[in-house]
Write an enzyme that holds these catalytic residues in place. Sequence first.
Site, PDB file in Angstrom:
ATOM      1  N   GLY A 224     -68.320  44.449  38.631  1.00 22.90           N
ATOM      2  CA  GLY A 224     -67.666  43.349  39.331  1.00 22.90           C
ATOM      3  C   GLY A 224     -66.410  42.827  38.681  1.00 22.90           C
ATOM      4  O   GLY A 224     -65.902  41.769  39.067  1.00 22.90           O
ATOM      5  N   HIS A 325     -51.494  38.071  -2.527  1.00 25.42           N
ATOM      6  CA  HIS A 325     -50.960  36.717  -2.655  1.00 25.42           C
ATOM      7  C   HIS A 325     -50.571  36.399  -4.090  1.00 25.42           C
ATOM      8  O   HIS A 325     -50.896  37.142  -5.038  1.00 25.42           O
ATOM      9  CB  HIS A 325     -51.981  35.689  -2.145  1.00 25.42           C
ATOM     10  CG  HIS A 325     -53.270  35.664  -2.903  1.00 25.42           C
ATOM     11  ND1 HIS A 325     -53.426  35.078  -4.138  1.00 25.42           N
ATOM     12  CD2 HIS A 325     -54.513  36.155  -2.576  1.00 25.42           C
ATOM     13  CE1 HIS A 325     -54.667  35.195  -4.543  1.00 25.42           C
ATOM     14  NE2 HIS A 325     -55.349  35.856  -3.617  1.00 25.42           N
ATOM     15  N   CYS A 343     -59.091  40.177  -3.470  1.00 21.31           N
ATOM     16  CA  CYS A 343     -57.669  40.086  -3.150  1.00 21.31           C
ATOM     17  C   CYS A 343     -56.831  40.757  -4.238  1.00 21.31           C
ATOM     18  O   CYS A 343     -57.303  40.989  -5.346  1.00 21.31           O
ATOM     19  CB  CYS A 343     -57.244  38.629  -2.999  1.00 21.31           C
ATOM     20  SG  CYS A 343     -57.952  37.795  -1.557  1.00 21.31           S
TER      21      CYS A 343
END
Length: 394
Positions: A224, A325, A343
């Site tokens: 649908g 970073h 990180c």
Amino acid sequence: MTEVSTTDPGRATRSRLLRAAAALLIPLAFVSACWGGAPGGDDRSTASITVTPASGSRNVEPNTKVRVSAEGGKLTTVAVTDSDGDQVAGRLSGDGTTWTASRFLGPGERYTVSARAVDAQGLASTAEATFTTLTPTKRLRTMVSPLKGWTVGIGQPVVVKFKHAIPDRRAVQDALQVVSTPAVPGAWYWIDDRTVHWRPKEYWPAGTKVTLRVRLTGVKAGEGMYGEEDRDVSFTVGRAQVIRIDVRKHRMTVLRDGAVIRTFPITAGKEGFETRSGTKVILEKHPAKRMQSASIGISDPSHPDYYDLRVKYAMRVTWSGEFIHQAEWSTGAQGRTNVSHGCVGLAPADAAWLFENTRIGDPVEVTGTNREMELGNGYGDWNVPWSSWRKGNA
């Protein structure tokens, strides 16, 4: 004796003008009749017009194209408009007898069709039709990346996301096209049931112009769900830059056009929090970003690995929380050992330079750990061999 005419010259002139005006009214009547009722035109015309879907139809499937045909004549005018009054484009056949819309119908719309045809004697027939399409239970809309007008790195895939799971991937994929200058080989790959990526076989050539063409209006995606979106999204690939990180050597190398332009000492993930190896892609850039250990499951402030920091020059490479970073607190470890929670940390000046010289879409190639980059945890596309990638499309 001079003969006097009994005919008024002014009256004769008016008579000629009326006859000329009457002659002009005949073609004008045909022109206006093309917007008349259905059917219409000159009763003597042998041309007949058929409109599909038929006038009065309700709940027409959107994955239908309007078709207008003429028998005993040729079509001269076809106009199809939607609920907003927008015209639907189409193509007339070479013999002038059939007009077919260039796209599917939109869901939940009301359409009006006006057509005119002429027979061999030039006599016109006209027809009008109105019908409505069904309102779907789910509407198919897209979220795409990159956005229009962006300039990205050579590792950026074309990303199309959907709100709902897609049962009929083939129908949806056939309505998506990526074109580029220069042309490069590439393929779609379904990351999951709501997300499909297109990437070239190898990194994009620098300067490539890329356009994603979305033609989903009326496409039946299953259960649908119908599409209701047509748009083009164009972006540009910038210079060829690659960031390489060797976790074991605690070293980052930045290459542009294949040549090394900078190297930096770094620190990466320590034991238990190893940085993932594999090719990643810059996803986001933040001048400042708050980072909390709750993202890796540590929310107790008394835990030795708890942290709540605001860092500068943060560039995301995984959805799970890996960034490159600035890490001024670990400068003593950078280039010597790995002390982060996954990180990649750099000294302030190095992080600032890298942030200013990096684009979203730049590839980041990481080596040195046994922890592998996952496909859906960011853009892990480049870790899938090309032979496998080509098999991941519909």
